[in-house]
Design an enzyme around this catalytic site. Structure first.
Site, PDB file in Angstrom:
ATOM      1  N   HIS A 160       0.860  -1.066  -0.164  1.00  0.00           N
ATOM      2  CA  HIS A 160       0.215   0.748  -0.204  1.00  0.00           C
ATOM      3  C   HIS A 160       1.021   1.505  -0.020  1.00  0.00           C
ATOM      4  CE1 HIS A 160      -3.776  -2.091   0.887  1.00  0.00           C
ATOM      5  NE2 HIS A 160      -3.052  -2.949   1.512  1.00  0.00           N
ATOM      6  N   ASN A 176     -10.355  -4.043   1.947  1.00  0.00           N
ATOM      7  CA  ASN A 176      -9.676  -3.608   1.292  1.00  0.00           C
ATOM      8  C   ASN A 176     -10.978  -3.194  -0.127  1.00  0.00           C
ATOM      9  OD1 ASN A 176      -7.434  -3.379   0.658  1.00  0.00           O
ATOM     10  ND2 ASN A 176      -7.421  -6.043   1.133  1.00  0.00           N
ATOM     11  N   TYR A 221       0.673  -5.031  11.641  1.00  0.00           N
ATOM     12  CA  TYR A 221       0.033  -3.523  10.923  1.00  0.00           C
ATOM     13  C   TYR A 221       1.004  -2.495  11.855  1.00  0.00           C
ATOM     14  CZ  TYR A 221      -2.874  -4.707   7.041  1.00  0.00           C
ATOM     15  OH  TYR A 221      -3.159  -4.633   5.706  1.00  0.00           O
TER      16      TYR A 221
END
Length: 481
Positions: A54, A127, A337
């Site tokens: 990303h 997403n 993350y």
């Protein structure tokens, strides 16, 4: 005997590289799975300084407004009453490309939403597709490696992509969405968003339900034809970034309707698909959409780096009333993350204005690089203490959940990788089917090993015999009925 054994970084042989270690078949994932933790932690540190995935994206500020009372399902304060508004920030992105790559490539799009609630930050990190390629986080570093550049040629490698997919049949559902017309959105404004994973909502009485998020564009779905996308990529690689900025600047504020599917907890043990398998969807007939609210983007960033590039999102940023599910892919993301942000932006990334909670933050975390506030001053720096420092709130303990089973690396109980992709294929019009097949054939044509092509065609044949035959025909490969 296999002389080419996969090992850990310290040289020990790996017994299972397909399944993370969980407490029973549904988890949760165990932190003692040091091979999983090593893979995820090392993967997060493979790129400097851009995001490992990303990397190319655009973002904007706006608000979320509740339009339907869902308080019987969740005690989350920002969802507590109709009409309530919560400020938010959204970052859209491509997945595989570098920071300078084109916006109009065929790729999933990230759809990450940061809600600045009165109870802290809530991140919904999804997403533009309701499913994903894999369903166990232990396979994520390997999958993304196939999407990146070949270490010898430094070129994209279709053989690696299709080799991995052909050996991971759970990817079929996402492959078909990616290769369909929706694989290249016309703009960020003209695509949907999804939480993808299953989450848990808990109400004020402590009663829980499973939930899936759907964020549907109010501009309508629009996509780009492959040739047009290639032309735009050459002429204006920042096409989506520019479109989002200009539309907001001109007062044409994009909006999305937010809905959820709700599943009673007990249904998870009897539903025909594993509800915690992120490669599967829930039928809307079984679990109808329930409207929750509306998202509107109405303000552009003042500084791209400070707001878009330094924005950090983690699916583990929950608020009371919203919790994790046993989804194995989600369980891995809860760690990966936040760890990626600690590496990329720093241990104090949540103190940056774009990431800072609107409610007061009271922790015992101290020091670290780029600590730019008063570092807690002279207040107590440990807990428990006798100096009136912050204390836990027992009423905000997560809800309980039952876990059982042997600690082992196990797969999913259900291995039907073909029914839902087959249903999707048969829902498409003749023209959409033809474009899907053409795109798959064009993508597979450069694969250098026929063995990989045949293996993937077999999967497509199981999805739908006609589908498999047409792809084989397009690739000039003879298959038996």
């Amino acid at each position: 005997m296999n002389k080419n054994k996969l090992t850990t970084s310290w040289g020990a042989p790996v017994g299972d590289n397909q399944h993370s270690m969980t407490a029973g078949s549904r988890g949760p994932t165990l932190i003692q799975d040091v091979h999983l933790l090593e893979k995820l932690a090392h993967f997060n540190r493979e790129r400097v300084p851009e995001r490992v995935v990303h990397a190319k994206g655009a973002g904007a500020h706006g608000y979320f407004q509740v339009t339907n009372d869902v308080s019987k399902y969740t005690k989350a304060n920002f969802l507590s009453e109709v009409g309530k508004r919560t400020p938010l920030f959204i970052r859209f992105s491509t997945v595989a490309g570098e920071n300078g790559s084109a916006d109009t490539v065929r790729d999933p799009r990230g759809f990450a939403v940061k809600f600045y609630t009165e109870e802290g930050i809530y991140d919904l990190v999804g997403n533009n597709t309701p499913v994903f390629f894999i369903r166990d986080a232990i396979k994520f570093p390997d999958f993304i490696h196939t999407q990146k550049r070949d270490p010898q040629t430094h070129l994209k490698n279709p053989t690696a992509v299709w080799d991995f997919w052909s050996l991971s049949p759970e990817s079929l559902h996402q492959i078909m969405i990616l290769m369909s017309d929706r694989g290249i959105p016309a703009t960020y404004r003209h695509m949907n968003g999804y939480g993808s994973h299953t989450f848990k909502w808990v109400n004020a009485e402590g009663e829980g339900v499973w939930v899936k998020y759907h964020i549907k564009t109010e501009q309508g779905i629009k996509n780009l034809a492959p040739k047009v996308a290639v032309e735009i990529a050459g002429e204006n690689p920042d096409y989506h970034t520019e479109d989002l900025f200009n539309s907001i600047e001109e007062g044409d504020f994009p909006s999305w309707k937010v809905s959820v599917q709700i599943m009673p907890l007990e249904d998870a043990n009897k539903y025909r698909f594993d509800p915690f398998d992120v490669t599967k969807v829930w039928s809307h007939k079984d679990y109808p959409m329930i409207e929750v609210g509306r998202i509107v983007l109405n303000r552009n960033p003042e500084n791209y780096f400070a707001e878009v590039e330094q924005a950090t999102f983690s699916p583990g940023s929950f608020v009371p009333g919203i919790e994790a599910s046993p989804d194995k892919m989600l369980q891995g993301r809860l760690f990966a993350y936040a760890d990626a942000h600690r590496y990329r932006v720093g241990a104090n990334h949540q103190h940056l204005p774009i990431n800072r909670s609107k409610s007061e933050v009271r922790t015992y975390q101290r020091d670290g690089q780029m600590r730019f506030d008063d570092n807690g001053g002279k207040s107590p720096y440990y807990e428990p203490n006798s100096f009136d420092g912050p204390e836990e709130s027992p009423e905000h303990r997560p809800s309980t959940s039952v876990v059982s089973g042997l600690a082992e690396s196990v797969g999913f109980d259900h291995h039907d990788h073909y029914t839902q992709p087959g249903d999707l294929y048969r829902l498409l019009s003749d023209e959409e089917q033809e474009r899907l097949i053409q795109q798959i054939v064009a993508s597979m044509a450069p694969v250098t090993k026929d063995e990989i092509k045949l293996r993937q065609i077999q999967h497509f044949y199981k999805v739908d015999p006609t589908f498999g035959k047409r792809i084989a025909q397009g690739l000039g490969i003879a298959i038996f009925n």
